[in-house]
Write a protein that holds these residues in place. Sequence first.
Motif, PDB file in Angstrom:
ATOM      1  N   VAL A  40       9.543  -6.740   8.726  1.00  0.00           N
ATOM      2  CA  VAL A  40       8.729  -6.150   7.673  1.00  0.00           C
ATOM      3  C   VAL A  40       8.899  -7.019   6.438  1.00  0.00           C
ATOM      4  O   VAL A  40      10.017  -7.396   6.085  1.00  0.00           O
ATOM      5  N   ARG A  94       4.891  -6.080   9.924  1.00  0.00           N
ATOM      6  CA  ARG A  94       4.059  -5.431   8.918  1.00  0.00           C
ATOM      7  C   ARG A  94       4.287  -6.130   7.588  1.00  0.00           C
ATOM      8  O   ARG A  94       5.409  -6.472   7.228  1.00  0.00           O
ATOM      9  N   THR A 105       6.096   2.102   4.977  1.00  0.00           N
ATOM     10  CA  THR A 105       5.795   1.181   6.069  1.00  0.00           C
ATOM     11  C   THR A 105       6.809   1.333   7.194  1.00  0.00           C
ATOM     12  O   THR A 105       6.444   1.411   8.365  1.00  0.00           O
TER      13      THR A 105
END
Length: 132
Positions: A40, A94, A105
């Motif tokens: 991420v 992401r 997220t």
Amino acid sequence: MYRIVYISTPKPDIGPADVAGILETGRKNNIRNEITGLLVQDSRRFLQYLEGEQDAVETTFARISCDNRHLAIIPLKMGLIGRRQFPDWAMASRLVGINNSLENTVAELVKNCDHDVAIELLDFAKARDRAA
């Protein structure tokens, strides 16, 4: 099953093409080494979770630690876990948008994780959001 969770700071000149290259190479290596996990990225940090056989995960982390595309690699958690948390993801990824939080997220990504792993990753994300 073994896991390492870490954060790092991408170098300032890292762009979207560089991140795409990191992901492409990482996915190929992870498939070959039977490692799963996620990456991420927000505007200033990477948060990565790697899982697999201990030797493979530690070797991968050592290689990542030498990668000059990011700085300040800080291991957050390492050790044994009961099962794979991301069995279908050679490397889920992401990018956290400007108006989104890392916590939101990560919350989407950990829905199928064991409770303690999900809480752990969410706590890291919350701490990062507070520091941002």
